[in-house]
Design an enzyme around this catalytic site. Structure first.
Site: not given
Ligand code: UD1
Length: 340
Positions: A125, A150, A154
């Site tokens: 990841s 987590y 990785k």
């Molecule tokens: C996370 C993990 C990544 C993992 C992936 C899949 C970290 C830092 N990141 O990625 O390793 O492989 O999940 O499980 O460990 N967001 C919102 N609202 C929401 C959900 C998300 O605004 O309800 C935003 C988050 O703040 C982020 C973006 O959307 O900026 C992407 O979030 P998300 O889909 O959870 O992925 P990551 O956090 O990038």
């Protein structure tokens, strides 16, 4: 000679898409999963897409004798290891659960590979890059200390694989995924999170379907053009095809060293707000969303330099964010609203 690829965690989101792409590329695929985080929806979808049923074994990769039996029952040429827990927040609350499951299962895979000579592909990841100082990140960018158990699993599993390749002469590849999203164009397989989704796109589609009242955008005061985080969203079908290229490279003897690492992303940063706006536009939907405080542990921005994978794997992400978001919505409608 048809080669056989074992896909651990093959009933899950990424594993099911990889099973389809490998089968369509002419590989025999053996699917194994303990169904701890999914039901059989995706496996059934895989069978419908392929018009055949790949062998399915319900087993836990933490059970070393079950893994040994699997490698005795099938002549496995390569194994792709997806079977792992993936919720960042839960890993902080329950580190032992994550270390036990994610590390032990991979140790068992590596032991079986050592004995059989199977090539190993590990699903890593972009989390290994932490909050990068320079963007985009290349494979040579530093791995920063993990911010969650987590993420730590990785990094540790990458190290397990690197060391086993060097000590036992195994062939190993780690693919560092950026943010996999979307669903198969058939809408027969896709992401099916249990409970409240942690990830952005399932939260968006469930909100659009009326299963969630409102999407919270975590933080609009980041030092980015629109104040929301930047990520590299990679289409799940594009991502799955990268696995076919990586398996082929290992099995065809094309590797330049025993252990290789590739970024699997588009190279294109997209903000949370841009993604939400694109979803609304392509699907003609107004999404109920609000801005909320930052989520603990989120990095401001991370996106890939995918040129190594482009050059060495002969792979490139081709699907647009719009196509991917349309596919995600088609899948959600089929699952939640029962629209065909
Ligand atoms: C996370 C993990 C990544 C993992 C992936 C899949 C970290 C830092 N990141 O990625 O390793 O492989 O999940 O499980 O460990 N967001 C919102 N609202 C929401 C959900 C998300 O605004 O309800 C935003 C988050 O703040 C982020 C973006 O959307 O900026 C992407 O979030 P998300 O889909 O959870 O992925 P990551 O956090 O990038």
């Amino acid at each position: 000679m048809i080669k056989t690829v074992l896909v651990s965690g093959g009933a899950g989101f990424i594993g099911s898409h990889v099973t389809v792409e490998l089968s369509q590329a002419g590989y025999e695929v053996v699917v194994a999963d303990n169904m701890s985080n999914c039901d059989d929806t995706n496996y059934k979808g895989v069978c419908a897409i392929l018009g055949k049923e790949p062998p399915f074994i319900n087993m836990d990769f933490c059970d070393s004798s079950a893994v040994a039996k699997l490698f005795a029952d099938y002549k496995i040429d390569a194994v792709i290891h997806f079977a792992a827990f993936k919720a960042v927040g839960e890993s902080v609350a329950e580190p032992l659960k994550y270390y036990r499951n994610n590390l032990l299962s991979f140790l068992n895979v590596l032991e079986a590979a050592r004995q059989s000579g199977a090539a190993v592909l590990f699903s890593s990841s972009a989390t290994v890059y932490g909050e990068p100082e320079e963007l985009p990140v290349t494979e040579a960018s530093p791995r920063l200390p993990a911010t969650s158990p987590y993420g730590n699993t990785k990094q540790i599993c990458e190290d397990f694989l690197r060391d086993c390749c060097s000590a036992y002469g195994l062939r190993g590849t780690a693919l560092r995924y950026f943010n996999p999203i979307g669903a198969h164009p058939s809408a027969l397989i896709g992401e099916l999170p249990r409970g409240v989704p942690n990830n952005l796109v399932p939260y968006i589609t469930q909100t659009a379907a009326g299963k969630r009242e409102r999407l919270s955008i975590f933080g609009n005061d980041y030092p980015t053009p629109d104040g929301t985080c930047l990520r590299d969203y990679i289409d799940i079908t594009d991502l799955a095809k990268a696995h076919v290229c990586a398996v082929r490279r290992m099995l065809d003897g094309k590797m330049e060293s025993g252990y290789e690492v590739f970024n699997i992303g588009t190279g294109r940063p997209v903000s949370v707000l841009e993604l939400v706006n694109a979803f609304e536009k392509v699907n003609g939907i107004r999404l109920n969303y609000c801005f909320a405080p930052r989520r603990a542990g989120d990095v401001t921005a991370v996106w890939a330099d995918p040129s190594l994978a482009n050059e060495k794997l002969g792979w490139k992400a081709v699907r647009s964010v719009e196509e991917t978001l349309a596919a995600a919505w088609a899948w959600e409608k089929r699952i939640s609203l029962h629209e065909e």
